[in-house]
Design a protein around this motif. Structure first.
Motif, PDB file in Angstrom:
ATOM      1  N   ARG A   1       5.863   2.714  -1.306  1.00 43.74           N
ATOM      2  CA  ARG A   1       5.328   3.695  -0.617  1.00 43.74           C
ATOM      3  C   ARG A   1       3.920   3.386  -0.158  1.00 43.74           C
ATOM      4  N   GLY A   2       3.502   2.439  -0.813  1.00 36.32           N
ATOM      5  CA  GLY A   2       1.969   1.944  -0.634  1.00 36.32           C
ATOM      6  C   GLY A   2       1.633   1.741   0.893  1.00 36.32           C
ATOM      7  N   LEU A   3       0.397   1.805   1.060  1.00 36.33           N
ATOM      8  CA  LEU A   3      -0.101   1.486   2.295  1.00 36.33           C
ATOM      9  C   LEU A   3       0.034   0.050   2.722  1.00 36.33           C
ATOM     10  N   GLU A   4       0.423  -0.527   3.651  1.00 28.54           N
ATOM     11  CA  GLU A   4       0.571  -2.003   3.991  1.00 28.54           C
ATOM     12  C   GLU A   4      -0.646  -2.473   4.527  1.00 28.54           C
ATOM     13  N   GLY A   5      -1.112  -3.604   4.090  1.00 28.97           N
ATOM     14  CA  GLY A   5      -2.235  -4.212   4.424  1.00 28.97           C
ATOM     15  C   GLY A   5      -2.380  -5.772   4.088  1.00 28.97           C
TER      16      GLY A   5
ATOM     17  N   ARG B   1     -11.121  -9.614  -0.065  1.00 30.84           N
ATOM     18  CA  ARG B   1     -11.554  -8.821   1.428  1.00 30.84           C
ATOM     19  C   ARG B   1     -10.487  -7.850   1.728  1.00 30.84           C
ATOM     20  N   LEU B   2     -10.223  -6.771   1.308  1.00 30.23           N
ATOM     21  CA  LEU B   2      -9.152  -5.834   1.520  1.00 30.23           C
ATOM     22  C   LEU B   2      -9.139  -5.502   2.932  1.00 30.23           C
ATOM     23  N   THR B   3      -8.229  -5.418   3.840  1.00 33.48           N
ATOM     24  CA  THR B   3      -8.147  -4.551   5.078  1.00 33.48           C
ATOM     25  C   THR B   3      -6.790  -3.664   5.207  1.00 33.48           C
ATOM     26  N   VAL B   4      -6.915  -2.525   5.285  1.00 32.37           N
ATOM     27  CA  VAL B   4      -5.928  -1.626   5.425  1.00 32.37           C
ATOM     28  C   VAL B   4      -5.930  -0.988   6.964  1.00 32.37           C
ATOM     29  N   PRO B   5      -5.030  -1.102   7.748  1.00 31.86           N
ATOM     30  CA  PRO B   5      -5.095  -0.283   8.993  1.00 31.86           C
ATOM     31  C   PRO B   5      -5.569   1.162   8.961  1.00 31.86           C
ATOM     32  N   GLY B   6      -6.515   1.515   9.840  1.00 27.16           N
ATOM     33  CA  GLY B   6      -7.056   2.624   9.914  1.00 27.16           C
ATOM     34  C   GLY B   6      -8.023   3.098   8.888  1.00 27.16           C
TER      35      GLY B   6
ATOM     36  N   VAL C   1      -3.279 -12.915   2.025  1.00 29.01           N
ATOM     37  CA  VAL C   1      -1.805 -12.507   1.389  1.00 29.01           C
ATOM     38  C   VAL C   1      -1.541 -11.054   1.940  1.00 29.01           C
ATOM     39  N   SER C   2      -0.276 -10.697   1.838  1.00 33.03           N
ATOM     40  CA  SER C   2       0.047  -9.191   1.943  1.00 33.03           C
ATOM     41  C   SER C   2      -0.207  -8.468   0.680  1.00 33.03           C
ATOM     42  N   ILE C   3      -0.662  -7.197   1.061  1.00 35.10           N
ATOM     43  CA  ILE C   3      -0.952  -6.184  -0.187  1.00 35.10           C
ATOM     44  C   ILE C   3      -0.394  -4.979   0.063  1.00 35.10           C
ATOM     45  N   ARG C   4      -0.081  -4.051  -0.860  1.00 33.86           N
ATOM     46  CA  ARG C   4       0.215  -2.558  -0.753  1.00 33.86           C
ATOM     47  C   ARG C   4      -1.005  -1.895  -1.631  1.00 33.86           C
ATOM     48  N   VAL C   5      -1.485  -0.884  -1.073  1.00 32.38           N
ATOM     49  CA  VAL C   5      -2.478  -0.003  -1.557  1.00 32.38           C
ATOM     50  C   VAL C   5      -2.059   1.309  -1.773  1.00 32.38           C
TER      51      VAL C   5
ATOM     52  N   ASP D   1      -8.390   1.569  -5.124  1.00 32.82           N
ATOM     53  CA  ASP D   1      -8.735   0.595  -5.950  1.00 32.82           C
ATOM     54  C   ASP D   1      -7.482  -0.120  -6.692  1.00 32.82           C
ATOM     55  N   ARG D   2      -6.432   0.800  -6.479  1.00 30.59           N
ATOM     56  CA  ARG D   2      -4.973   0.256  -6.974  1.00 30.59           C
ATOM     57  C   ARG D   2      -4.262  -0.379  -6.417  1.00 30.59           C
ATOM     58  N   ILE D   3      -4.196  -1.654  -6.076  1.00 39.49           N
ATOM     59  CA  ILE D   3      -3.284  -2.730  -5.125  1.00 39.49           C
ATOM     60  C   ILE D   3      -2.340  -3.655  -5.807  1.00 39.49           C
ATOM     61  N   ILE D   4      -1.490  -3.980  -5.080  1.00 42.22           N
ATOM     62  CA  ILE D   4      -0.426  -5.014  -5.663  1.00 42.22           C
ATOM     63  C   ILE D   4      -0.383  -6.074  -4.558  1.00 42.22           C
ATOM     64  N   LEU D   5      -0.119  -7.403  -4.914  1.00 35.98           N
ATOM     65  CA  LEU D   5      -0.083  -8.272  -4.074  1.00 35.98           C
ATOM     66  C   LEU D   5       1.397  -8.429  -4.010  1.00 35.98           C
ATOM     67  N   CYS D   6       1.831  -8.607  -2.795  1.00 35.31           N
ATOM     68  CA  CYS D   6       3.174  -8.766  -2.286  1.00 35.31           C
ATOM     69  C   CYS D   6       3.488 -10.242  -2.341  1.00 35.31           C
ATOM     70  N   PRO D   7       4.844 -10.685  -2.426  1.00 35.87           N
ATOM     71  CA  PRO D   7       5.093 -12.009  -2.567  1.00 35.87           C
ATOM     72  C   PRO D   7       5.408 -12.482  -1.159  1.00 35.87           C
TER      73      PRO D   7
END
Length: 148
Positions: free
Chosen positions: A72-76, A101-106, A132-136, A142-148
């Motif tokens: 359910r996290g925001l894709e970035g 350097r994190l980028t989340v659309p919007g 790398v792909s992340i979910r925020v 501040d809570r992020i996870i790296l997606c494989p």
């Protein structure tokens, strides 16, 4: 890997096994025919091994919060600004401190830091400049996870 969860699981399964073994030795073994005792011991050992294996499989799963964040996290995406190796893991991975350097659309771009276990043979994916792909977490950026 989730080493602390695995250790807790092994301790819990072992404690349960000791209780079952005590019950068997104190009550059940005296009420069964003596010729079945070797089979009962084999059954108890098989049950312990099965419970231990299933418990370790279960404890190695990501936590519920991590699974929810992936779903359910925001894709970035994140661009790796720096990567510093901290330690080697038992399975030859590297615990690495990544400055991102994190980028989340919007939303505006921001920086963050994460500790990540880089699996053996995937070091080139986590070099400075790589993306790398992340979910925020939408409630806690501040809570992020790296997606494989």
């Amino acid at each position: 890997m989730f080493h602390e969860r695995i250790v807790r699981t092994v301790l819990a399964v072992t404690a349960g096994y000791v209780m079952v073994l005590g019950l068997w030795l104190g009550w059940l073994v005296q009420r069964t025919p003596p010729e079945t005792v070797p089979y009962q011991i084999i059954g108890l050992l098989a049950a312990f091994g099965s419970a231990l294996g299933l418990g370790m499989i279960w404890s190695d799963r990501p936590t519920r919060a991590d699974r929810k964040l992936v779903k359910r996290g925001l894709e970035g995406w994140a661009t790796i600004e720096s990567a510093r190796r901290l330690a080697e893991t038992a399975d030859h991975g590297q615990i690495t401190s990544l400055r991102l350097r994190l980028t989340v659309p919007g939303s505006a771009t921001y920086t963050g830091r994460v500790l990540y276990e880089v699996p053996e043979g995937q070091g080139e994916r986590f070099t400075p400049g790589a993306t790398v792909s992340i979910r925020v977490d939408p409630k806690d950026r501040d809570r992020i996870i790296l997606c494989p």
